[in-house]
Every structure is written in C-alpha cells, then in structure tokens.
Motif scaffolding. Structure first.
Motif, PDB file in Angstrom:
ATOM      1  N   GLY A 124       0.811  -1.208   0.000  1.00 37.36           N
ATOM      2  CA  GLY A 124       0.000   0.000   0.000  1.00 37.36           C
ATOM      3  C   GLY A 124       0.843   1.255   0.000  1.00 37.36           C
ATOM      4  N   ASN A 125       1.928   1.223   0.772  1.00 41.37           N
ATOM      5  CA  ASN A 125       2.968   2.269   0.710  1.00 41.37           C
ATOM      6  C   ASN A 125       2.444   3.692   0.903  1.00 41.37           C
ATOM      7  N   GLN A 126       1.513   3.890   1.829  1.00 43.91           N
ATOM      8  CA  GLN A 126       1.018   5.226   2.132  1.00 43.91           C
ATOM      9  C   GLN A 126       1.657   5.750   3.412  1.00 43.91           C
ATOM     10  N   ASP A 127       2.101   6.994   3.377  1.00 48.93           N
ATOM     11  CA  ASP A 127       2.758   7.568   4.547  1.00 48.93           C
ATOM     12  C   ASP A 127       1.873   7.516   5.789  1.00 48.93           C
ATOM     13  N   GLU A 128       0.567   7.726   5.615  1.00 52.43           N
ATOM     14  CA  GLU A 128      -0.318   7.732   6.774  1.00 52.43           C
ATOM     15  C   GLU A 128      -0.366   6.351   7.437  1.00 52.43           C
ATOM     16  N   HIS A 129      -0.201   5.290   6.654  1.00 58.56           N
ATOM     17  CA  HIS A 129      -0.135   3.953   7.239  1.00 58.56           C
ATOM     18  C   HIS A 129       1.081   3.844   8.164  1.00 58.56           C
ATOM     19  N   ALA A 130       2.202   4.366   7.684  1.00 61.29           N
ATOM     20  CA  ALA A 130       3.442   4.307   8.469  1.00 61.29           C
ATOM     21  C   ALA A 130       3.344   5.154   9.729  1.00 61.29           C
ATOM     22  N   GLU A 131       2.749   6.312   9.615  1.00 63.63           N
ATOM     23  CA  GLU A 131       2.645   7.205  10.775  1.00 63.63           C
ATOM     24  C   GLU A 131       1.772   6.612  11.868  1.00 63.63           C
ATOM     25  N   THR A 132       0.654   5.998  11.467  1.00 70.57           N
ATOM     26  CA  THR A 132      -0.198   5.321  12.443  1.00 70.57           C
ATOM     27  C   THR A 132       0.582   4.204  13.138  1.00 70.57           C
ATOM     28  N   THR A 133       1.345   3.449  12.358  1.00 76.25           N
ATOM     29  CA  THR A 133       2.089   2.316  12.904  1.00 76.25           C
ATOM     30  C   THR A 133       3.215   2.777  13.821  1.00 76.25           C
ATOM     31  N   LEU A 134       3.900   3.840  13.447  1.00 73.10           N
ATOM     32  CA  LEU A 134       4.946   4.395  14.313  1.00 73.10           C
ATOM     33  C   LEU A 134       4.374   4.795  15.664  1.00 73.10           C
ATOM     34  N   ASP A 135       3.232   5.448  15.647  1.00 74.23           N
ATOM     35  CA  ASP A 135       2.593   5.867  16.904  1.00 74.23           C
ATOM     36  C   ASP A 135       2.194   4.657  17.738  1.00 74.23           C
TER      37      ASP A 135
END
Length: 562
Positions: free
Chosen positions: A278-289
């Motif tokens: 999926g490679n969406q930045d918002e996916h990564a940001e949610t996961t980092l949090d």
C-alpha cells in the motif's frame, strides 16, 4: 571433569557419489544442528579419522557400506566409544543381530515422558532385535497416524565391548531439514486443506506450497475454532539429538557443554515485522505511533515504491529496522528473477539512504525452487530472510516445524552446502483482520515458542493497522501477553547479529570444577554444563550448571556459576 570429544563421520566418498547422481545428503545438516547448540565437534571425512584423536562419541552421519568401514565403527565401540546413528548402518545391523523393520510413509513417535508431545517423522527404518541384547529402548513409532499401528522403537542401544551403538530409526537431521525447507523444490501449488481453510492451490508459488505436515493430524484448535499447526516438531527433534549425545557423554562420566540460544537477560525473544503493502505515509505514521505506545521495536519490510524519504529516518530514529520486501508477485508487477531482486534492493538502499539493509521478506511469501532466494540474498549482502511463513488463515503456526533461526542447505548440485542466510520464519499475519487468524492463538504460540526458546515472530501490515482498530488491538495484545510471559522484542537485524556472534564462541573444554573454557567472548552469552555422576556439588546426574560470559572475561575468571 572432562568434556566429551565428538567426531561427526560424514564420508565424503559416499557424498560425492550421491551428488554426482543428483542425490541429496541431508545428513550433512547435523553440522548446523550442533553448531546452533554450540556443541564442539570435529568433522571426519572417513572412518579412519576416528583413531586420529581420542574421540569419545562418533555421530555416524553418512557412512560407507562394507566390512572395512563397519569394522572400524565396531572397533571404536569395542574400545569404549559410542557410535550414534540417525538411520543407516544397514550392514552393521545384520552383524549385530537385528533386522530392519519396514515402515510405509510418515508417522508419529510417542515418547514416555508425560510432557513430551508426539513427534512427526517423514520416514523410518527401525531395528528389530533378533538375537541382539538391547540396553536401551525408547519411544514408539506409529505408522501413518498418531494412534496407528506400532512398527518399532524410535531408538535402540546395543552394547558392544566397552561401548555401544545407539541407533535412531528416523534420520533426524534430514527430517528436520525437510520440515524446515520442504521435501522437494517448489514447482507447483501445494495440497489445499480439506476443510477449505488453506487454499494453497491459488496459482501463486509460495513458501507453504512445500510444507511437509498433515492438515488433519498436525493442527490443533483454539476455543474460538481457530485451527493452527501446533508443534515445532523440528525443534523438539533437535533436542532429542542433543539429549542422545549428552546421555552418552554422562554415561562415561563426561560432560557435553552447550551454548544457550539467547543472552542471560533475554531468554525469550519475540519479533514484529511489518510489510509496507500500500505504501502510504499515513499507514506508516499510524504504525509508528502504535509501536511507540507499545514500547517495542519492529522490522519494516519495504516494497517499491515505498514511503516518503523522510519516513525512513523517523523509522530508524525510533529504533526500528529498515528491511527489504522483495516483490516477485506477477500480479503486482513483480518477477521471480535475480536481476529484479538486485534492482529492487538497489532502489531501497538508495531511497532509504543506507546500504546497511540486511533483512528480507518476500511479498506474498513468493517462493519457488529450493534455495534460489537464499543464493540471491547471499550475493546481494542480505544476511537474513523471513519469507517462510503461512499465506492462509488455516495454516498459521509451526507449519515448517520450527520457530528457531537456522541456516538452510542447498540442493545436491551445490553439494548440500550451508547457505549464509539466517532464516527467521513467522507464525501468522494480521490477527483479527477477519480473513486471517484470530488472536486466540497468541497464548499457545507464546507457550510453544517459550518451551523451545525460539522466536515468536508476528507479521502485520501497516495498511491494516491504519484501517482496522481490531488489528491494532491485536498487536497491543501480542505485546502485552508476550511481555507478561517474559519476552523481549528484537528486530530481525538484532537476531541475526546475535546468532552470528554467538556462533563465534568455541567451547574448548571444561575445568575440574566444571567451568567451561571458551575461545572468544560475547557479553551475556550463557553456557550450560551438564554434570556427570560424582561431580562436585551434584544433586543428581544430569544437573545443569550455567555460566554467563562478560565481554573479555572467561567463566573461570568470574568466580563461579550463576
């Protein structure tokens, strides 16, 4: 106290003939098993080497048929040595007064210990005594199914002279290897689950198309009805090998020390890996949090086109690992070719701003052939792979018979060499997503992994963590239950680094007081020394004394066992 000297007989003349015919010699895997355990041993290219040094134990991994070789093994036993074989020794059995039993196909072994699970074997050739006198019989072979007909004993021991012959009916090194890597190269879809829970016949070649377990007999069910492969058979078989050698050493008043899998303060290890589909930045940001909330590090497997460049720095700064997610899935534009592997990896190293990408996991668990992927990893500088795991809801768990990190073997054309890529398989993907397993499997997974000191590896996708609160809650539960059970969370890179450093330790002997004499120093490494009867401070035979290393300091210099 003296440490047992172990020689592993792998007759290269026999091996070369087999390789020339395109036949595998998976018996060679005994080396990986002993190295993982940290047990010192010496390879012997032929039986003549048994008398080059004062060996106490001979693991007869691959032997030459014929009287000359058999005479040497019998002479070794007659002088007080122990010959330990996993299958084979056909002609020798006839001379010792046993006949070979016949077992068709796979089955299960039942051991006398109440807490010992049934273990699956793939092939067995038991020795049936005719005129032989047995000093030990252990384990019962059942043909086909767990309660199938009894067809022999798992292991028998025949005394000979001042020593003996211990022979297993199952070729354990080959069994372990085939459970982990499959019985044959992946060239077609695997057999689907009869209940529809594991549709492997999906037209996508993948790791689990080559698994060697049984859909009916090797799965358990949680109270919610979730089915899973319940037992890491290969890891239990490994312990049977170590037990067999240790018993032979203790019977001679010797010890056989080993190196524990994990450091003193981290003897239970869990891992979370993340695939960037999926490679969406918002996916990564949610996961980092979410990971920050849980207080754990993870391995982020990145697939082209990946996230924005700024996110790779954030991932590393948070203590996570940036890893590769090779796409060989044709429907997503991938290709199963080495040049494509190198091209995608070069892309990741460029956009991530680092050449230190050392781990990989394939998209869709794409896998074909035998060791093509591992060879590509070797040549590309990838030290560890995580591709071998389930692709379906119904085959989660220990479908490859292991949760321990291991180095695989190549096929016959490469001489069944060990490949320099550490495999760290995973147990399941995206719990409570609906299309995947539910979180009722977390506790049984952690229990089994803890028993064999493996890696409790759970895979999640940031796209699902971002979209679905149930998946986020499942990750929180994984972390909560793992920490309650004493697990620490490591990245794939950390596991690979530890395993390679741990294997550089060499136990050279033990002192009279039982202190292991070690070459090399790895802070936190733990050494276990089983004590023979008569050892100082012994409460019972086989009691284990443990020693922890401090960097640059030997156990003897630390003033005692812990």
């Amino acid at each position: 106290m003296r440490m047992a000297r172990v020689g592993v007989l792998f007759d290269v003349r026999v091996a070369k003939r087999r390789w020339a015919r395109g036949e595998n010699t998976f018996q060679r895997y005994i080396g990986e098993i002993l190295e993982y355990a940290g047990i010192p041993f010496c390879w012997l290219d032929g039986p003549e080497g048994l008398f080059s040094e004062p060996f106490d134990l001979c693991v007869a991994a691959l032997t030459q048929e014929g009287k000359e070789s058999e005479d040497i093994l019998l002479s070794f036993a007659e002088r007080g040595g122990e010959v330990i074989a996993f299958g084979g020794l056909d002609g020798l059995g006839t001379r010792l007064g046993v006949r070979e039993g016949k077992v068709e196909g796979p089955g299960y072994t039942r051991f006398p210990e109440e807490d010992h699970p049934l273990l699956r074997y793939l092939e067995a050739v038991p020795w049936i005594p005719l005129r032989a006198r047995l000093s030990e019989v252990r384990g019962t072979l059942h043909s086909g199914v767990p309660d199938g007909p009894k067809v022999g004993s798992a292991v028998v021991r025949l005394p000979f002279g001042r020593g003996g012959i211990t022979r297993w009916a199952v070729d354990l090194p080959s069994t372990i290897l085939q459970l982990q890597q499959g019985a044959r190269p992946v060239r077609k879809d695997g057999k689907p689950a009869p209940d529809g829970s594991g549709a492997l016949d999906d037209g996508i070649l993948k790791a689990d198309d080559g698994f060697a377990l049984d859909w009916e007999w090797d799965r358990a069910v949680t109270p919610t009805g979730q089915k899973y492969f319940a037992i890491p058979y290969g890891d239990w078989w490994r312990e049977e090998i170590i037990r067999s050698l240790t018993t032979a050493a203790l019977d001679r008043g010797l010890t056989l020390p080993r190196i524990d899998p994990w450091p003193e303060k981290a003897n239970r290890v869990a891992m979370i890996s993340l695939d960037s589909d999926g490679n969406q930045d918002e996916h990564a940001e949610t996961t980092l949090d979410l990971l920050a909330e849980c207080g754990v590090s993870a391995t982020w497997c990145m697939m082209e086109p990946g996230y924005s460049p700024k996110l790779y720095s954030r991932i590393r700064e948070a203590g996570h690992e940036v890893a590769f997610h090779f796409n060989a899935y044709e429907r997503d534009g991938g290709e199963w070719e080495e040049r494509e592997f190198h091209r995608q990896l070069a892309w990741l190293r460029k956009v991530a701003g680092s050449s230190s990408v050392v781990s990989n996991k394939n998209h869709y668990t794409r896998f074909q052939g035998w060791t093509e992927l591992f060879a590509w990893c070797e040549r590309a500088g990838i030290r560890s792979d995580q591709t071998r795991g389930p692709s379906k809801r119904g085959n989660v768990g220990f479908l490859f018979g292991t949760c321990r990190p291991y180095f695989p073997l190549s096929w016959a054309e490469e001489g069944n060499r060990r490949l320099d890529v550490l495999e760290i398989g995973f147990l399941t993907q995206d719990l409570d997503l609906g299309s995947w397993a539910d979180s009722s499997i977390i506790e049984p997974f952690l229990d089994r992994v803890g028993q064999v000191q493996g890696v409790a590896h759970f895979l999640f996708h940031p796209i699902h963590l971002h979209r679905d609160e149930k998946v986020r809650s499942a990750l929180r539960r994984v972390v909560r239950e793992a920490k309650r059970c004493g697990f620490g969370f490591w990245t794939g890179e950390a596991i690979d680094d530890w395993e390679r450093r741990r294997r550089r330790l060499t136990i050279q002997g033990v002192s009279e007081g039982g202190e292991p004499i070690v070459k090399g120093a790895v802070a936190g490494a733990v050494l276990s020394v089983p004590l023979p009867e008569g050892a100082a401070g012994l409460n019972k035979r086989g009691q284990v004394r443990k020693w922890m290393l401090t960097a640059g300091v030997t156990p003897a210099e630390q003033g005692g066992a812990r």
